[in-house]
Design an enzyme around this catalytic site. Structure first.
Site: not given
Length: 245
Positions: A146, A168
């Site tokens: 990501s 995350y």
């Protein structure tokens, strides 16, 4: 099945029962590949396989919990029995915590849970599948990362990555670092390993708040899975090209 599959590219996509993972499986299936739908939920896995087959894809289910050693070992055994090798592994399975998450208040168990799936899970599956990938003429590994895992983007003034993420985002940074080390170890082989950033995709991971569709988010992973032999390795890509670590 072994005879039929030997004539096709064989891929495994983890977390492929929904969202981006499903669309990656669909994209690879559209290339004429045989695609293993890796998922731990039996019902959702079966539904995904049925839907892919109805669309014309050669799909098969692979019971797989990336956090469980026995499950991963069994998945590798199943692929060996059914296909004899693996050409492409897409490590798509992942989990997210809350958002935003401040490091001073986040529960450490949340951090452990995300690391177990997003980093250790990828390593567990990759290591289990490597013997099968080594049997392939053109093995590829694609890890779902990501933009939020990019330290360069995180520290660039004016770049908005959605606020503070104490779990995350760091797991994706960790995954990026691990991928670099895999690329170094595999540099003398024909295995190409890269990370991809799908963009801000509307999935249940973000409460469907993203601006892109899962199909759009899957496109870069499909492209990296089909890299030519002289393709890049040890890098991170999105639809626009190389993403800085």
């Amino acid at each position: 099945m072994l005879v039929v599959m030997s004539e096709k590219m064989i891929a495994l996509v983890t977390g492929a029962n929904k969202g981006i993972g499903y669309e990656i499986a669909a994209g690879l299936g559209a290339l004429g590949w045989s695609v293993g739908v890796g998922a731990r939920d039996e019902l959702r896995r079966g539904d995904a396989v049925a839907k892919l087959r109805a669309a014309g894809a050669d799909a098969f289910g692979v019971p797989l919990d990336v956090t469980d050693d026995a499950s991963v070992t069994a998945a590798a055994r199943l692929i060996e029995e059914q296909a004899g090798r693996l050409d492409v592994l897409v490590n798509n399975a992942g989990v997210a915590g809350g958002w935003p998450e401040e490091p001073t208040t986040i529960g450490l168990e949340t951090v452990r849970r995300l690391v177990e799936t997003n980093v250790i899970g990828v390593m567990r599956v990759t290591n289990a599948m490597l013997p099968l990938l080594r049997r392939s003429a053109r093995p590829r590994i694609v890890n779902q990362s990501s933009h939020v895992g990019s330290l360069a983007l995180q520290t660039t003034p004016g770049v908005d990555l959605g606020g503070i993420s104490a779990a995350y985002a760091p797991t994706k940074t960790f995954l990026n670092a691990v991928t670099i080390q895999y690329a170094k170890e595999l540099s003398g082989t024909n295995i190409l390993i890269n990370n991809v950033c799908p963009g801000y995709v509307a999935t249940d991971l973000n409460g469907f708040s993203g601006t892109q569709t899962p199909e759009q988010g899957a496109a870069i992973a499909v492209r990296l899975a089909a890299l030519p032999d002289d393709g890049p390795t040890g890098q991170m890509f999105d639809d626009n090209g190389v993403v800085p670590w």
